[in-house]
Design a protein around this motif. Sequence first.
Motif, PDB file in Angstrom:
ATOM      1  N   UNK A  47     -28.098  35.461  24.491  1.00 23.19           N
ATOM      2  CA  UNK A  47     -27.534  34.367  24.159  1.00 23.19           C
ATOM      3  C   UNK A  47     -26.287  34.099  23.535  1.00 23.19           C
ATOM      4  N   UNK A  48     -25.522  33.068  23.868  1.00 19.81           N
ATOM      5  CA  UNK A  48     -24.200  32.850  23.052  1.00 19.81           C
ATOM      6  C   UNK A  48     -24.402  31.780  22.148  1.00 19.81           C
ATOM      7  N   UNK A  49     -24.654  31.986  20.913  1.00 16.82           N
ATOM      8  CA  UNK A  49     -24.867  31.174  20.000  1.00 16.82           C
ATOM      9  C   UNK A  49     -23.691  30.505  19.034  1.00 16.82           C
ATOM     10  N   UNK A  50     -23.751  29.218  19.167  1.00 13.96           N
ATOM     11  CA  UNK A  50     -22.571  28.583  18.549  1.00 13.96           C
ATOM     12  C   UNK A  50     -22.603  28.768  16.861  1.00 13.96           C
TER      13      UNK A  50
ATOM     14  N   UNK B 160     -14.615  23.175  17.236  1.00  7.95           N
ATOM     15  CA  UNK B 160     -13.533  23.372  18.496  1.00  7.95           C
ATOM     16  C   UNK B 160     -14.300  22.355  19.670  1.00  7.95           C
ATOM     17  N   UNK B 161     -15.532  22.913  19.991  1.00  9.04           N
ATOM     18  CA  UNK B 161     -15.876  22.169  21.042  1.00  9.04           C
ATOM     19  C   UNK B 161     -16.392  20.661  20.853  1.00  9.04           C
ATOM     20  N   UNK B 162     -16.766  20.210  19.685  1.00  2.00           N
ATOM     21  CA  UNK B 162     -16.866  18.901  19.493  1.00  2.00           C
ATOM     22  C   UNK B 162     -15.544  17.997  19.342  1.00  2.00           C
ATOM     23  N   UNK B 163     -14.345  18.692  19.220  1.00  2.00           N
ATOM     24  CA  UNK B 163     -13.195  17.776  19.323  1.00  2.00           C
ATOM     25  C   UNK B 163     -12.275  18.061  20.323  1.00  2.00           C
TER      26      UNK B 163
ATOM     27  N   UNK C 186     -19.893  17.510  23.130  1.00  2.00           N
ATOM     28  CA  UNK C 186     -19.183  17.010  21.958  1.00  2.00           C
ATOM     29  C   UNK C 186     -20.376  16.714  20.860  1.00  2.00           C
ATOM     30  N   UNK C 187     -21.413  17.118  20.978  1.00  2.00           N
ATOM     31  CA  UNK C 187     -22.500  16.818  19.996  1.00  2.00           C
ATOM     32  C   UNK C 187     -23.178  18.327  19.527  1.00  2.00           C
ATOM     33  N   UNK C 188     -22.329  19.296  19.646  1.00  2.00           N
ATOM     34  CA  UNK C 188     -22.857  20.819  19.469  1.00  2.00           C
ATOM     35  C   UNK C 188     -23.169  20.861  17.764  1.00  2.00           C
TER      36      UNK C 188
END
Length: 512
Positions: A168-171, A178-181, A188-190
């Motif tokens: 798995x690739x864990x946030x 970065x991803x949420x913005x 965008x709700x990571x």
Amino acid sequence: MAFTQRIGRFLVNRPHLINWGIGIAIVTLPLMVWLDLMAITDQSLRRQTQALDAVLDTMRSYYAQNVIARLDPDSPTVATHEYHDQDGAIPIPATMAIELGEQISSHGLNLRYRFASDYPFKGRGESSLTAEESRALAEFRAGSDRPHLFFRNEDASLFAHSLTMVTPVVMEPTCVACHNSHPQSAKTDWKVGDIRGVQSYSISQPVAVSLMSFSHLLAYMIVAGSLGVVFALHQLRLANRFKKLSEELSSNNEFLAGISMKISRYLSPQVYRSIFSGEKDAEISTERKKLTVFFSDIKDFTQTAETLQPEELTALLNEYFTEMSVIAAKHGATIDKFIGDAIVAFFGDPETLGTAEDARACVRMALEMQERLGELEQEWRARGIDRPFRARIGINTGYCNVGNFGSRERMDYTIIGAEANLAARLEAAAEPGGIVMSHETYAHVRDFVAAEPMPAMQFKGISRDVHPYAIAPGRANNLPPAEASHDGKSLTVHLDRLDAATRAKLEALLGR
């Protein structure tokens, strides 16, 4: 085939070589396995080293071209997935993983790497997950505590083995921010700890390469198998030969059994058993023993023969001999020979129960023979024979020479001596249906046989006076009412030989 046969004969004729070969094979097998294990380990290390070198070389080249080469002191450094379109920009980790995977896979190695997610940035296009990746992603998001999953690839075959490991690739916090913005982020709700995607590592290995790792064991099996096949073929050839020999031996045994059965008809059962059991040899030899000799012939046989056709006479005589032989076998007599209408038999060789018991058995046999002849006389008269056989019997106990007489080519097991001749002389003195015995024989049987003394007689070849005893015709049926077996373990009571009073007492006793 000829070469195989020569090798097989060579090995069979030298069994010590076979034993040495088996010993060497047993000792060599662990060595071959050890050498192959070392070869497998060596090849595995070599493949891992080559794959690691290729991966690191690709990473170094990618880092030099897409990171170091793009740094500009005059421009701010920005990490973006669209770094190719901006001066001084470098790839973000996801982009770098995707592009590295493509470059590693393009080297033609047995190793492939993929970074895949079901939430790719909008500018990258739709990302397709394999069935294994989709299943692993769902399991990781469902809370699986396993750090990685293994799958057997669908493109695996009999000639190639392929395996995929998915992680798995864990946030992490920086990834979440970065991803949420980011304006091109698909989600965008990571949150920290969410599973964004998976990394898959696929490794393939041709079966031929794995088989070559067992070169020593394969060579061992080829050599051992070849020798085994050669030996097995020769063993099969020997088995076929042994089968034929066994069939021939079985046929010969059947033939010998048939011949043996036919020969037994010409010998007394006791003599036949002693010869075929090895107790007696077929050589000229005699010994002196005390025997009880039996001699019987049919009174007026010549006149009776003249009244019958040859076929009738033959059948009647054979019936007589058959009946008398059955009685003789029952009492343990050794039948010496049939002389015309006469029967010569004796007790005491090759089996004996002692002089007294031999004499008693002989007299019991004579009494039963005369009794049976009385019964046969009635049967023969009923069949139209007006002059049935009536036998005279002589019995004597004394020393005779017994054994094999004759030549080396033809011999006969018989008895000779004056005492044997005396039995024939006593028979001539008996009346039809009667029995005459010598004094010594009578001394052993007087407790159960009623006999009358006869006047003293002298016979040619006998220096002493002979005092015979006779059982007159009509009294020969005074068989003993009870007879013990030879071994003394059983007693036979003839109820028809008991008087009325004794029979009544016995029936009352048994009725209790």
